[in-house]
Write a protein that holds these residues in place. Structure first.
Motif, PDB file in Angstrom:
ATOM      1  N   THR A 191       3.835  17.670  -6.695  1.00 47.10           N
ATOM      2  CA  THR A 191       4.365  16.403  -6.204  1.00 47.10           C
ATOM      3  C   THR A 191       4.274  16.385  -4.686  1.00 47.10           C
ATOM      4  OG1 THR A 191       6.652  17.098  -5.824  1.00 47.10           O
ATOM      5  CG2 THR A 191       6.044  16.538  -8.078  1.00 47.10           C
ATOM      6  N   GLY A 192       4.444  15.192  -4.112  1.00 43.34           N
ATOM      7  CA  GLY A 192       4.378  15.096  -2.658  1.00 43.34           C
ATOM      8  C   GLY A 192       4.776  13.735  -2.155  1.00 43.34           C
ATOM      9  N   LYS A 193       3.823  12.975  -1.656  1.00 47.60           N
ATOM     10  CA  LYS A 193       4.010  11.739  -0.888  1.00 47.60           C
ATOM     11  C   LYS A 193       5.343  11.017  -1.087  1.00 47.60           C
ATOM     12  CE  LYS A 193      -0.940  10.544  -0.746  1.00 47.60           C
ATOM     13  NZ  LYS A 193      -1.263  10.979   0.604  1.00 47.60           N
ATOM     14  N   PRO A 194       5.647  10.509  -2.287  1.00 45.79           N
ATOM     15  CA  PRO A 194       6.840   9.672  -2.417  1.00 45.79           C
ATOM     16  C   PRO A 194       8.143  10.446  -2.537  1.00 45.79           C
ATOM     17  CG  PRO A 194       5.726   9.801  -4.526  1.00 45.79           C
ATOM     18  CD  PRO A 194       4.884  10.576  -3.543  1.00 45.79           C
ATOM     19  N   MET A 195       8.074  11.746  -2.528  1.00 46.55           N
ATOM     20  CA  MET A 195       9.213  12.579  -2.920  1.00 46.55           C
ATOM     21  C   MET A 195      10.393  12.468  -1.962  1.00 46.55           C
ATOM     22  SD  MET A 195       8.899  16.569  -3.877  1.00 46.55           S
ATOM     23  CE  MET A 195      10.279  17.579  -4.389  1.00 46.55           C
ATOM     24  N   GLY A 196      10.125  12.308  -0.663  1.00 48.52           N
ATOM     25  CA  GLY A 196      11.198  12.250   0.320  1.00 48.52           C
ATOM     26  C   GLY A 196      11.314  10.919   1.023  1.00 48.52           C
ATOM     27  N   ASN A 197      10.634   9.885   0.491  1.00 47.84           N
ATOM     28  CA  ASN A 197      10.668   8.543   1.083  1.00 47.84           C
ATOM     29  C   ASN A 197      10.254   8.541   2.555  1.00 47.84           C
ATOM     30  OD1 ASN A 197      11.297   5.856  -0.031  1.00 47.84           O
ATOM     31  ND2 ASN A 197      12.632   5.685   1.744  1.00 47.84           N
ATOM     32  N   GLY A 198       9.312   9.410   2.878  1.00 49.27           N
ATOM     33  CA  GLY A 198       8.819   9.487   4.252  1.00 49.27           C
ATOM     34  C   GLY A 198       9.127  10.810   4.908  1.00 49.27           C
ATOM     35  N   TYR A 199      10.149  11.522   4.426  1.00 52.11           N
ATOM     36  CA  TYR A 199      10.402  12.859   4.955  1.00 52.11           C
ATOM     37  C   TYR A 199       9.452  13.822   4.251  1.00 52.11           C
ATOM     38  CZ  TYR A 199      12.920  16.662   7.137  1.00 52.11           C
ATOM     39  OH  TYR A 199      13.240  17.739   7.927  1.00 52.11           O
ATOM     40  N   PRO A 200       8.763  14.714   4.988  1.00 52.92           N
ATOM     41  CA  PRO A 200       7.759  15.583   4.356  1.00 52.92           C
ATOM     42  C   PRO A 200       8.383  16.640   3.455  1.00 52.92           C
ATOM     43  CG  PRO A 200       7.996  16.101   6.691  1.00 52.92           C
ATOM     44  CD  PRO A 200       8.792  14.855   6.455  1.00 52.92           C
ATOM     45  N   ASP A 257      -1.618  16.533 -10.899  1.00 56.37           N
ATOM     46  CA  ASP A 257      -1.396  16.169  -9.504  1.00 56.37           C
ATOM     47  C   ASP A 257      -0.662  14.828  -9.473  1.00 56.37           C
ATOM     48  OD1 ASP A 257      -1.490  15.306  -6.902  1.00 56.37           O
ATOM     49  OD2 ASP A 257      -3.621  15.717  -6.593  1.00 56.37           O
ATOM     50  N   GLU A 258       0.652  14.900  -9.262  1.00 57.87           N
ATOM     51  CA  GLU A 258       1.487  13.702  -9.266  1.00 57.87           C
ATOM     52  C   GLU A 258       1.795  13.212  -7.853  1.00 57.87           C
ATOM     53  OE1 GLU A 258       2.749  11.876 -11.857  1.00 57.87           O
ATOM     54  OE2 GLU A 258       1.540  13.040 -13.282  1.00 57.87           O
ATOM     55  N   VAL A 259       1.015  13.664  -6.877  1.00 62.06           N
ATOM     56  CA  VAL A 259       1.292  13.315  -5.492  1.00 62.06           C
ATOM     57  C   VAL A 259       1.184  11.805  -5.273  1.00 62.06           C
ATOM     58  CG1 VAL A 259       0.483  13.604  -3.118  1.00 62.06           C
ATOM     59  CG2 VAL A 259       0.663  15.585  -4.616  1.00 62.06           C
ATOM     60  N   GLN A 260       0.266  11.143  -5.964  1.00 62.46           N
ATOM     61  CA  GLN A 260       0.186   9.686  -5.832  1.00 62.46           C
ATOM     62  C   GLN A 260       0.947   8.941  -6.936  1.00 62.46           C
ATOM     63  OE1 GLN A 260      -3.180   7.620  -4.037  1.00 62.46           O
ATOM     64  NE2 GLN A 260      -4.393   9.465  -4.323  1.00 62.46           N
ATOM     65  N   PRO A 261       0.796   9.284  -8.216  1.00 64.06           N
ATOM     66  CA  PRO A 261       1.376   8.419  -9.250  1.00 64.06           C
ATOM     67  C   PRO A 261       2.784   8.779  -9.693  1.00 64.06           C
ATOM     68  CG  PRO A 261      -0.028  10.035 -10.296  1.00 64.06           C
ATOM     69  CD  PRO A 261      -0.117  10.290  -8.803  1.00 64.06           C
ATOM     70  N   GLY A 262       3.389   9.819  -9.118  1.00 65.93           N
ATOM     71  CA  GLY A 262       4.664  10.298  -9.632  1.00 65.93           C
ATOM     72  C   GLY A 262       5.868   9.482  -9.208  1.00 65.93           C
ATOM     73  N   PHE A 263       7.021   9.914  -9.677  1.00 62.22           N
ATOM     74  CA  PHE A 263       8.318   9.341  -9.319  1.00 62.22           C
ATOM     75  C   PHE A 263       8.486   7.898  -9.788  1.00 62.22           C
ATOM     76  CE2 PHE A 263       8.008  13.038  -6.666  1.00 62.22           C
ATOM     77  CZ  PHE A 263       9.288  13.562  -6.734  1.00 62.22           C
ATOM     78  N   ALA A 264       8.295   7.706 -11.114  1.00 64.40           N
ATOM     79  CA  ALA A 264       8.645   6.468 -11.818  1.00 64.40           C
ATOM     80  C   ALA A 264       7.702   5.310 -11.556  1.00 64.40           C
ATOM     81  CB  ALA A 264      10.086   6.046 -11.495  1.00 64.40           C
ATOM     82  N   ARG A 265       6.654   5.504 -10.784  1.00 63.33           N
ATOM     83  CA  ARG A 265       5.801   4.385 -10.381  1.00 63.33           C
ATOM     84  C   ARG A 265       5.111   3.723 -11.560  1.00 63.33           C
ATOM     85  NH1 ARG A 265       3.928   1.833  -6.197  1.00 63.33           N
ATOM     86  NH2 ARG A 265       5.259   3.078  -4.846  1.00 63.33           N
ATOM     87  N   ASN A 266       4.702   4.489 -12.581  1.00 64.73           N
ATOM     88  CA  ASN A 266       3.955   3.867 -13.676  1.00 64.73           C
ATOM     89  C   ASN A 266       4.856   3.107 -14.649  1.00 64.73           C
ATOM     90  OD1 ASN A 266       4.334   5.480 -16.388  1.00 64.73           O
ATOM     91  ND2 ASN A 266       4.209   7.039 -14.790  1.00 64.73           N
ATOM     92  N   GLY A 267       6.159   3.288 -14.534  1.00 60.13           N
ATOM     93  CA  GLY A 267       7.084   2.508 -15.342  1.00 60.13           C
ATOM     94  C   GLY A 267       7.322   3.052 -16.733  1.00 60.13           C
ATOM     95  N   TYR A 299       0.789  -1.234   0.000  1.00 57.90           N
ATOM     96  CA  TYR A 299       0.000   0.000   0.000  1.00 57.90           C
ATOM     97  C   TYR A 299       0.821   1.284   0.000  1.00 57.90           C
ATOM     98  CZ  TYR A 299      -3.547   3.409   1.351  1.00 57.90           C
ATOM     99  OH  TYR A 299      -4.380   4.487   1.368  1.00 57.90           O
ATOM    100  N   ASN A 300       1.990   1.292   0.595  1.00 62.54           N
ATOM    101  CA  ASN A 300       2.650   2.562   0.904  1.00 62.54           C
ATOM    102  C   ASN A 300       3.555   3.074  -0.203  1.00 62.54           C
ATOM    103  OD1 ASN A 300       2.023   3.591   3.677  1.00 62.54           O
ATOM    104  ND2 ASN A 300       2.422   1.447   4.135  1.00 62.54           N
ATOM    105  N   ASN A 301       3.135   4.181  -0.832  1.00 63.81           N
ATOM    106  CA  ASN A 301       4.030   4.852  -1.767  1.00 63.81           C
ATOM    107  C   ASN A 301       4.749   6.021  -1.105  1.00 63.81           C
ATOM    108  OD1 ASN A 301       1.922   6.756  -1.627  1.00 63.81           O
ATOM    109  ND2 ASN A 301       2.206   7.389  -3.751  1.00 63.81           N
ATOM    110  N   VAL A 302       4.550   6.204   0.208  1.00 62.10           N
ATOM    111  CA  VAL A 302       5.290   7.254   0.914  1.00 62.10           C
ATOM    112  C   VAL A 302       6.764   6.855   1.031  1.00 62.10           C
ATOM    113  CG1 VAL A 302       5.506   8.538   3.062  1.00 62.10           C
ATOM    114  CG2 VAL A 302       3.246   8.134   2.081  1.00 62.10           C
ATOM    115  N   PRO A 303       7.082   5.664   1.568  1.00 65.00           N
ATOM    116  CA  PRO A 303       8.469   5.192   1.478  1.00 65.00           C
ATOM    117  C   PRO A 303       8.699   4.610   0.078  1.00 65.00           C
ATOM    118  CG  PRO A 303       7.164   3.572   2.629  1.00 65.00           C
ATOM    119  CD  PRO A 303       6.234   4.717   2.306  1.00 65.00           C
TER     120      PRO A 303
END
Length: 457
Positions: free
Chosen positions: A294-303, A266-276, A78-82
């Motif tokens: 961008t947001g969630k996955p950008m810092g691997n848990g750091y806000p 809004d790439e906060v959920q799907p961004g950073f290479a996730r879609n391949g 589930y977690n795309n934050v880390p």
């Protein structure tokens, strides 16, 4: 997405005695969990919600795995934050090193923010872009909505039916999934996502989406509200995960631009290479975005989060006054985000997401052939939706069954959640550390969870 109350412990639990809680389904929580739930409920109040009727106390993570207080191991789907993996050593080391050196705000010169911003812009298709760093995706989308109104002079935004763009007053008013929790902006126009499952084909879904967009634009122009633009997560995550085929909705930006609006990706959920296929979700569809958030996955848990836009868009906003964010772009946040970018590149995580996701969807599709209630398996890269229905013929959403499956997966130590208007789509969005070797375990546990869920009906 806004989690369903059915997935949460405190709101569904009642006190049995001083040490125990019972969920409405009869689940009795162990004494330690009961005490933590009671303390949390008393101290943090009802707005903080928990996943699962029997909540999980996570104490450690590594890669695609997490461990609870009893030492039990869980597969995290589930977690795309880390995003590059729980406790990734490269990000831990970068944050530790910078924290031990300096952290301050952005009103001093610091080379780190410039080096990182150059590399971030390099992932996009236009070198003539400017970056403002903030702390959260909500802040990023709040700023983007304000910028869009400044540059167009219009007020009305268009968003998809179950979209979630954040939790500030402005952004939540443009998040239809929160309609039951507050008032939506009266100028907001809501359109259906490109439902590739029920439209019959990606082409038909794309055509229907463009028709919906045209209808909303015409309604705005007739109202006199003035078109600000379209804000969309182009994986349509909260709507049920509808990636579709690349380019399926490429005409959306042209249509918005032709009527004087702008496009916020809004790439906060799907961004950073996730879609391949591409680094960003909007790129996959050939969308000409004016603002990228961008947001969630950008810092691997750091806000840390960002707003990226052309200079002319920024100029219209800056003409109304400056913008400052105390913690946005601080050196530690930048170190975390920079380490994430470099890890994605050095570990080949975009190609990894593409191939591992292909293998995962293939295995899930094979499982679907054996289970009539798996109506559809869809997605791109390591962002996959498994839609559960009453039966394949009717395609009727079965949210109750999906929630039961999620609970059964939790008991079998696999973590995930649901999305979509009926909460019937399993949202499989693991850290990019998820590997082909994890696939048999995930599919086997899902098969067992489906059997568990059917047995309770």
């Amino acid at each position: 997405m806004t989690p369903s109350p059915a997935l949460h412990g405190p709101g569904r639990a009642s006190i049995l005695d001083g040490n125990s809680f019972r969920a409405t389904d009869g689940t009795v929580l162990d004494p330690r969990t009961s005490r933590l739930v009671a303390r949390r409920s008393a101290r943090l109040g009802p707005s903080y919600r928990l996943f699962y009727r029997d909540p999980v106390e996570i104490v450690r993570g590594q890669g695609s795995r997490v461990w609870d207080a009893s030492g039990d191991e869980y597969l995290d789907l589930y977690n795309n934050v880390p995003s590059v993996g729980h406790a990734h050593p490269a990000i831990v080391e970068a944050v530790h090193r910078q924290m031990a050196t300096l952290t301050t705000h952005t009103r001093y010169l610091h080379q780190g923010i410039l080096d990182f911003s150059d590399e971030l812009v390099a992932t996009l298709d236009d070198d003539d872009l400017q970056v403002v760093l903030v702390c959260t995706g909500s802040e990023a989308n709040d700023l983007a909505l304000r910028m869009g109104r400044a540059v167009t002079g219009g007020r009305a935004w268009i968003a998809t039916r179950e979209a979630y763009h954040g939790n500030t007053a402005l952004v939540s008013a443009h998040s239809p999934s929160l309609a039951g929790f507050g008032q939506l902006d009266p100028t907001l126009r809501i359109i259906d996502p490109p439902d590739t499952y029920r439209a019959g084909s990606p082409e038909a879904a794309g055509e229907a989406f463009l028709a919906e967009l045209g209808r909303a634009i015409a309604e705005i122009e007739a109202s006199g509200d003035g078109l600000a633009g379209l804000i969309a997560d182009f994986s349509f995550s909260s709507d049920g995960i509808f990636f579709g085929e690349p380019g399926m909705i490429a005409g959306a930006a042209d249509l918005i631009h032709a009527h004087g609006g702008i496009v916020v990706a809004d790439e906060v959920q799907p961004g950073f290479a996730r879609n391949g296929d591409r680094f960003w979700g909007f790129q996959r569809h050939g969308i000409d975005a004016d603002i990228v958030t961008t947001g969630k996955p950008m810092g691997n848990g750091y806000p840390v989060a960002a707003v990226i836009a052309r200079p002319d868009v920024w100029d219209a906003f800056h003409a109304q006054g400056p913008y400052f964010n105390t913690f946005g772009g601080n050196p530690v946040a930048v170190a975390a985000a920079h380490a994430v970018l470099r890890t994605i590149e050095s570990e080949g995580l975009q190609a990894h997401a593409l191939e591992t996701g292909r293998q995962f969807r293939s295995a899930l599709s094979a499982l679907a052939a054996e289970h009539d209630q798996i109506g559809d398996v869809r997605g791109a890269g390591l962002y996959i939706g498994v839609e559960l229905v009453t039966d394949a013929a009717s395609r009727s959403p079965d949210g109750e069954f999906a929630l039961t499956v999620v609970e059964a997966l939790r008991r079998r130590r696999v973590l995930t959640s649901v999305c979509g208007p009926h909460n019937n789509v399993l949202k499989l969005r693991p850290p990019l550390a998820f590997s082909p070797g994890d696939i048999p375990h995930a599919v086997e546990r899902l098969a067992l969870a489906l059997a568990d869920a059917r047995a309770t009906r």
